[in-house]
Design a protein around this motif. Structure first.
Motif, PDB file in Angstrom:
ATOM      1  N   CYS A  19      56.069  39.897  49.740  1.00  0.00           N
ATOM      2  CA  CYS A  19      56.197  38.567  49.150  1.00  0.00           C
ATOM      3  C   CYS A  19      56.680  38.710  47.720  1.00  0.00           C
ATOM      4  O   CYS A  19      55.994  39.315  46.897  1.00  0.00           O
ATOM      5  CB  CYS A  19      54.843  37.855  49.196  1.00  0.00           C
ATOM      6  SG  CYS A  19      54.861  36.264  48.347  1.00  0.00           S
ATOM      7  N   CYS A  70      54.166  36.653  44.954  1.00  0.00           N
ATOM      8  CA  CYS A  70      52.895  37.151  44.420  1.00  0.00           C
ATOM      9  C   CYS A  70      52.785  38.671  44.482  1.00  0.00           C
ATOM     10  O   CYS A  70      51.831  39.233  43.973  1.00  0.00           O
ATOM     11  CB  CYS A  70      51.716  36.503  45.149  1.00  0.00           C
ATOM     12  SG  CYS A  70      51.480  37.119  46.830  1.00  0.00           S
ATOM     13  N   CYS A 123      52.722  33.930  53.605  1.00  0.00           N
ATOM     14  CA  CYS A 123      51.941  34.841  52.774  1.00  0.00           C
ATOM     15  C   CYS A 123      50.534  34.248  52.660  1.00  0.00           C
ATOM     16  O   CYS A 123      50.372  33.138  52.163  1.00  0.00           O
ATOM     17  CB  CYS A 123      52.574  34.991  51.399  1.00  0.00           C
ATOM     18  SG  CYS A 123      51.548  35.948  50.258  1.00  0.00           S
ATOM     19  N   CYS A 176      49.492  33.604  48.694  1.00  0.00           N
ATOM     20  CA  CYS A 176      50.027  32.514  47.868  1.00  0.00           C
ATOM     21  C   CYS A 176      50.635  31.384  48.695  1.00  0.00           C
ATOM     22  O   CYS A 176      51.117  30.402  48.137  1.00  0.00           O
ATOM     23  CB  CYS A 176      51.072  33.048  46.886  1.00  0.00           C
ATOM     24  SG  CYS A 176      52.605  33.557  47.663  1.00  0.00           S
TER      25      CYS A 176
HETATM   26 ZN    ZN Z   1      52.662  35.735  48.296  1.00  0.00          ZN
END
Ligand code: ZN
Length: 139
Positions: A78, A81, A111, A114
């Motif tokens: 990701c 984050c 994700c 986040c």
């Molecule tokens: Zn993330």
């Protein structure tokens, strides 16, 4: 806001505590935590048999048609984050939830840290990652 009145003891005709009434709204709000406390074995078993509501059949079909010029891999990262994994299928707890997989080579995840959408576009010779707020359409 709930009060103690929303959780009531239930007595039988002999005055013995028979059970506990929990208002549905409270149950649904805390269902997963309550189930984990009340029925840990069943929760563990149901996680094993159906690990998540993910389109696993689509993923497996995608894998069965793998004809890219690189080895099959399960990396997800990701960019929002920084969460990442070398194999999203074995993480415990899961870092990414599979949202979609298709034979065109697009595999997308949520994700779990986040809530961004991570999309992996599989091309013949490389993979293109895209990371967008969940709810945004992947171009
Ligand atoms: Zn993330």
């Amino acid at each position: 806001m709930f009060t103690k009145k929303d959780v009531q003891p239930l007595y039988d005709e002999n005055g013995q505590l028979h059970g506990v009434y929990i208002k549905a709204a409270i149950w649904f709000k805390h269902e997963s935590q309550l189930e984990a406390v009340l029925f840990p074995d069943e929760v563990a078993r149901s996680k094993e048999s159906k690990p998540m509501a993910e389109p696993i059949a689509d993923w497996e079909q995608f894998l069965s048609y793998w004809d890219f010029n690189y080895p099959m891999e399960k990396v997800v990262k990701c960019d929002n984050c920084g969460a990442n994994t070398h194999d999203w299928t074995i993480d415990d707890p899961k870092k990414f939830t599979l949202k979609a997989a298709n034979l065109g080579g697009l595999v997308s995840f949520k994700c779990n840290h986040c809530n961004y959408r991570v999309s992996k576009k599989h091309f013949k010779d490389h993979i293109c990652y895209e990371c967008t707020p969940f709810g945004c359409q992947v171009k």
